[in-house]
Every structure is written in C-alpha cells, then in structure tokens.
Design a protein around this motif. Structure first.
Motif, short mmCIF file in Angstrom:
data_model
loop_
_atom_site.label_atom_id
_atom_site.label_comp_id
_atom_site.label_asym_id
_atom_site.label_seq_id
_atom_site.Cartn_x
_atom_site.Cartn_y
_atom_site.Cartn_z
N LYS A 169 0.81 -1.21 0.00
CA LYS A 169 0.00 0.00 0.00
C LYS A 169 0.84 1.26 0.00
O LYS A 169 0.33 2.35 -0.22
N ASN A 170 2.13 1.16 0.29
CA ASN A 170 2.97 2.36 0.37
C ASN A 170 3.94 2.42 -0.81
O ASN A 170 3.67 3.02 -1.82
N GLY A 171 5.07 1.77 -0.68
CA GLY A 171 5.99 1.64 -1.81
C GLY A 171 6.69 2.90 -2.26
O GLY A 171 6.96 3.06 -3.45
N THR A 172 6.98 3.86 -1.34
CA THR A 172 7.65 5.07 -1.80
C THR A 172 9.10 4.81 -2.17
O THR A 172 9.68 5.57 -2.94
N GLY A 173 9.68 3.73 -1.65
CA GLY A 173 11.03 3.36 -2.07
C GLY A 173 11.06 2.93 -3.52
O GLY A 173 11.96 3.31 -4.29
N HIS A 174 10.08 2.12 -3.92
CA HIS A 174 9.97 1.70 -5.33
C HIS A 174 9.71 2.91 -6.22
O HIS A 174 10.27 3.01 -7.32
N MET A 175 8.86 3.83 -5.77
CA MET A 175 8.58 5.03 -6.56
C MET A 175 9.86 5.82 -6.80
O MET A 175 10.11 6.32 -7.91
N THR A 176 10.64 5.97 -5.74
CA THR A 176 11.89 6.72 -5.86
C THR A 176 12.83 6.06 -6.84
O THR A 176 13.43 6.71 -7.70
N ASN A 177 12.96 4.75 -6.73
CA ASN A 177 13.84 4.00 -7.63
C ASN A 177 13.39 4.14 -9.08
O ASN A 177 14.22 4.29 -9.99
N ASN A 178 12.08 4.11 -9.31
CA ASN A 178 11.55 4.22 -10.66
C ASN A 178 11.64 5.63 -11.23
O ASN A 178 11.51 5.83 -12.43
N SER A 179 11.84 6.61 -10.34
CA SER A 179 11.85 8.02 -10.77
C SER A 179 13.26 8.56 -11.00
O SER A 179 13.41 9.70 -11.45
N LEU A 180 14.26 7.76 -10.69
CA LEU A 180 15.66 8.18 -10.88
C LEU A 180 16.38 7.19 -11.79
O LEU A 180 16.31 5.97 -11.57
N GLU A 181 17.05 7.71 -12.80
CA GLU A 181 17.73 6.83 -13.74
C GLU A 181 18.97 6.20 -13.12
O GLU A 181 19.23 5.00 -13.29
N ASN A 182 19.73 6.99 -12.38
CA ASN A 182 20.99 6.52 -11.79
C ASN A 182 20.74 6.04 -10.37
O ASN A 182 21.25 6.58 -9.39
N CYS A 183 19.92 4.99 -10.27
CA CYS A 183 19.49 4.51 -8.95
C CYS A 183 19.31 3.00 -9.00
O CYS A 183 18.98 2.43 -10.04
N GLU A 184 19.54 2.36 -7.87
CA GLU A 184 19.25 0.94 -7.74
C GLU A 184 18.74 0.65 -6.34
O GLU A 184 18.94 1.44 -5.42
#
Length: 222
Positions: free
Chosen positions: A48-63
């Motif tokens: 229901k939250n997933g802000t970590g996944h959102m952040t990862n999907n919103s930055l190209e140079n991220c893992e």
C-alpha cells in the motif's frame, strides 16, 4: 495448493494492479549522483505504500536492494570500493553534513545510500551493516510537513523516502552538483500524491460502507 483469485501485482511499482500508479511516473531523472535505496524487507512487503519503489523508478541513476545486514552484500561492497565515488548515507545526526549550508566535495561523484524503513528498523540496518557505519552522514533542514496522510509520522518533520529524496535533489541543485529542471522537480512527487489520494479515497469509501445503516424491508402482518 492453488490460491483462488490471487491479487495481481504490478512488478514495477509493486502495488496491486488495481491501484498501480505507474502511469503517473515521470520520465526517470538523470543525475550525476548515484542513489542506492536500501529497503528493509518489511517495506518490501507493504504493497500500500511503496515510496522506495517510486523513488527508484523516478531516478535513472538509482538501484534498490532489500535486506537488513548489508555487511557482506556483494553489490553494495562493489560500490563502496569504487574509487570514482564518495559515499554517504542519508541519515540525521548531530555531525551530519547539512546540505542546506554545507557543500559536498565535487572531486568525485557522490554516492548516496537512502534507507527505506521505519526509524527503528533504519537504526538496526546501520547497526548491523558494518560497511555502512563509517560512512559520512548527510541530512537537510526543512520546514515541510509530510503529505503522507495515510501514515502517522513519528514527528511533524519526518518525511517519506520519496519526499526526502526530493529535498536532497533540491539541495544538490542549489549546490550546482545537479542541473535538474524545475519541471522535473515539480512533478517528482506526482506518483506519491496520486497514491495518497487513492488511499484516502479508499479509506473514505470503506468508512462510509462500514457505518452505513443497512436497509431493512418492513413486512406488515395482517
């Protein structure tokens, strides 16, 4: 054993497909800074939250990596040993580098670890992960209140992972370490805002259903 009517999951945002927010994701932002999200397993299971996944999907140079003790994590240690990077962990501390007033050195590219977890679990990750303990900590000062209306924060100024990342990006922009357009920064929280709006609506509808007085048919006996 076969589960009947399993709940379908979107494996990009890791939310149920019925509430997938991928259509609201911006084009991933390109950054000079390398971001690594260290997600506690409890956060990974929170669909229901997933802000970590959102952040990862919103930055190209991220893992993103899931775990608790990263001491022997192969990829994390590869990044820490990479001499092209100067590594930091985003975490408030009395001795942390305050990005509002203190500039990061620019001799090397910055590598920023972001812990995606509750405060108690974040402390545990740092306590167990010996390879992270000696990293310089960075933080920022702000007067924002979290828009995470569906989650109670420990105090007024605690922010979600994606909100904290936006603050970091804004400060790196101010330091001229990044050159991210205002349009990208302005839309960075769009998927987060849509998620919160959806959850608030669901909670409102649920409450209306819960307290609705059922209609009873009256039968007159003669």
């Amino acid at each position: 054993m076969q589960i009947e009517n399993p709940r379908e999951i979107c494996y990009k945002c890791y939310r149920p497909k019925s509430s997938c927010i991928c259509e609201h994701l911006i084009t991933p932002i390109k950054t000079n800074t390398k971001f690594v999200i260290l997600m506690h397993p409890k956060e990974f299971r929170k669909t229901k939250n997933g802000t970590g996944h959102m952040t990862n999907n919103s930055l190209e140079n991220c893992e993103l990596h899931v775990g608790i003790d990263f001491t022997n994590h192969k990829r994390v240690n590869e990044l820490l040993k990479n001499e092209d990077y100067e590594a930091y962990v985003l975490y408030p501390d009395t001795n942390s580098i305050k990005l509002n007033t203190q500039k990061l050195p620019n001799e090397k590219k910055s590598l920023i670890f972001i812990i995606d977890s509750t405060w108690p679990c974040s402390k545990k990750i740092l306590r167990l992960s010996k390879n992270l303990q000696n990293l310089k900590k960075i933080s920022f000062e702000h007067d924002k209140s979290s828009q995470f209306k569906i989650k109670t924060q420990p105090n007024q100024y605690c922010l979600s992972t994606i909100e904290s990342t936006l603050c970091v990006l804004e400060q790196l922009n101010n330091q001229k370490m990044e050159e991210i357009s205002n349009d990208f920064l302005g839309n960075f929280l769009k998927p987060f805002e849509e998620m919160v709006e959806y959850q608030v609506k669901c909670a409102y509808d649920e409450n209306r259903t819960r307290y609705k007085i059922p209609y009873k048919k009256i039968v007159h006996l003669s």
